[in-house]
Design a protein around this motif. Structure first.
Motif, PDB file in Angstrom:
ATOM      1  N   LEU A  51       0.632  -1.110   0.139  1.00 61.03           N
ATOM      2  CA  LEU A  51       0.024   0.097   0.098  1.00 61.03           C
ATOM      3  C   LEU A  51       0.898   1.372  -0.085  1.00 61.03           C
ATOM      4  CD1 LEU A  51      -2.779  -1.178   2.325  1.00 61.03           C
ATOM      5  CD2 LEU A  51      -2.927  -0.906  -0.152  1.00 61.03           C
ATOM      6  N   TRP A  52       2.120   1.421   0.797  1.00 63.85           N
ATOM      7  CA  TRP A  52       2.828   2.431   0.717  1.00 63.85           C
ATOM      8  C   TRP A  52       3.648   2.580  -0.430  1.00 63.85           C
ATOM      9  CZ3 TRP A  52       2.653   6.387   3.652  1.00 63.85           C
ATOM     10  CH2 TRP A  52       2.140   6.499   4.994  1.00 63.85           C
ATOM     11  N   GLU A  54       2.274   1.758  -3.604  1.00 63.60           N
ATOM     12  CA  GLU A  54       1.166   2.174  -4.616  1.00 63.60           C
ATOM     13  C   GLU A  54       0.844   3.835  -4.026  1.00 63.60           C
ATOM     14  OE1 GLU A  54      -0.150   0.991  -7.133  1.00 63.60           O
ATOM     15  OE2 GLU A  54       1.631  -0.353  -6.790  1.00 63.60           O
ATOM     16  N   MET A  55       0.934   3.985  -2.894  1.00 63.26           N
ATOM     17  CA  MET A  55       0.357   5.563  -2.544  1.00 63.26           C
ATOM     18  C   MET A  55       1.747   6.525  -2.797  1.00 63.26           C
ATOM     19  SD  MET A  55      -2.553   5.081  -1.397  1.00 63.26           S
ATOM     20  CE  MET A  55      -2.671   6.971  -0.537  1.00 63.26           C
ATOM     21  N   ARG A  56       2.968   6.144  -2.882  1.00 56.58           N
ATOM     22  CA  ARG A  56       3.712   6.814  -3.303  1.00 56.58           C
ATOM     23  C   ARG A  56       3.938   6.972  -4.720  1.00 56.58           C
ATOM     24  NH1 ARG A  56       7.388   4.589   0.997  1.00 56.58           N
ATOM     25  NH2 ARG A  56       7.791   2.872  -0.367  1.00 56.58           N
ATOM     26  N   GLU A  59      -0.109   9.592  -6.980  1.00 52.42           N
ATOM     27  CA  GLU A  59      -0.301  10.588  -6.209  1.00 52.42           C
ATOM     28  C   GLU A  59      -1.853  10.737  -5.814  1.00 52.42           C
ATOM     29  OE1 GLU A  59       0.503  14.342  -7.658  1.00 52.42           O
ATOM     30  OE2 GLU A  59       2.689  13.622  -8.391  1.00 52.42           O
ATOM     31  N   HIS A  60      -2.766  10.776  -6.553  1.00 54.08           N
ATOM     32  CA  HIS A  60      -4.041  10.891  -6.024  1.00 54.08           C
ATOM     33  C   HIS A  60      -5.213   9.539  -6.567  1.00 54.08           C
ATOM     34  CE1 HIS A  60      -3.591  14.702  -4.606  1.00 54.08           C
ATOM     35  NE2 HIS A  60      -3.069  15.001  -5.602  1.00 54.08           N
ATOM     36  N   VAL A  62      -5.931   5.856  -7.091  1.00 58.55           N
ATOM     37  CA  VAL A  62      -5.363   4.471  -6.640  1.00 58.55           C
ATOM     38  C   VAL A  62      -6.552   3.256  -7.262  1.00 58.55           C
ATOM     39  CG1 VAL A  62      -4.848   2.709  -5.007  1.00 58.55           C
ATOM     40  CG2 VAL A  62      -4.377   5.183  -4.556  1.00 58.55           C
TER      41      VAL A  62
END
Length: 98
Positions: A51-52, A54-56, A59-60, A62
Motif C-alpha cells: 500500500l505504501w 502504491e501510495m507513493r 499521487e491521487h 489508486v
C-alpha cells in the motif's frame, strides 16, 4: 518398608513425568501460537508495504483492484519464502539427526 518407599518413589516419578508431559504440550501449543502470530504479522507488513509503494507511486488515483492483486502476489511470494525456510530447517534437522 522398602517396598513401600520404592512405590512412593515410583509414584512421585510418574507424577513428575505427567507434569513434564503437560508442560511439553503447553510449550508446543505456545510455539504454534507464536508461529501463527508471526505469519499474521508478516501478512500485515506485506500489505502495508504494498500500500505504501502504491501510495507513493500514484499521487491521487489508486486502482484498488491492482493494489489487491499486488498484495495477493506479495503474500504468495512471502508464503513461498516461508515454505522454503521450513524445508531448509527440516533438511537441517534431518542431516543433524543422521
Amino acid at each position: 518398608q522398602n517396598e513401600k518407599e520404592l512405590q512412593d518413589v515410583v509414584k512421585q516419578q510418574e507424577e513428575k513425568m505427567l507434569q513434564l508431559i503437560d508442560k511439553s504440550g503447553e510449550v508446543t501449543r505456545l510455539k504454534a501460537e507464536v508461529s501463527q502470530l508471526k505469519r499474521s504479522l508478516q501478512r500485515a507488513e506485506t500489505e502495508a508495504k504494498v500500500l505504501w509503494e502504491e501510495m507513493r507511486s500514484k499521487e491521487h488515483q489508486v486502482d484498488t483492484a491492482y493494489v489487491q492483486e499486488r498484495v495477493m502476489l506479495r503474500r504468495e511470494v512471502d508464503k513461498l519464502r516461508l515454505l522454503l525456510l521450513e524445508k531448509e530447517d527440516e533438511n537441517l534437522r534431518l542431516t543433524d539427526k543422521y
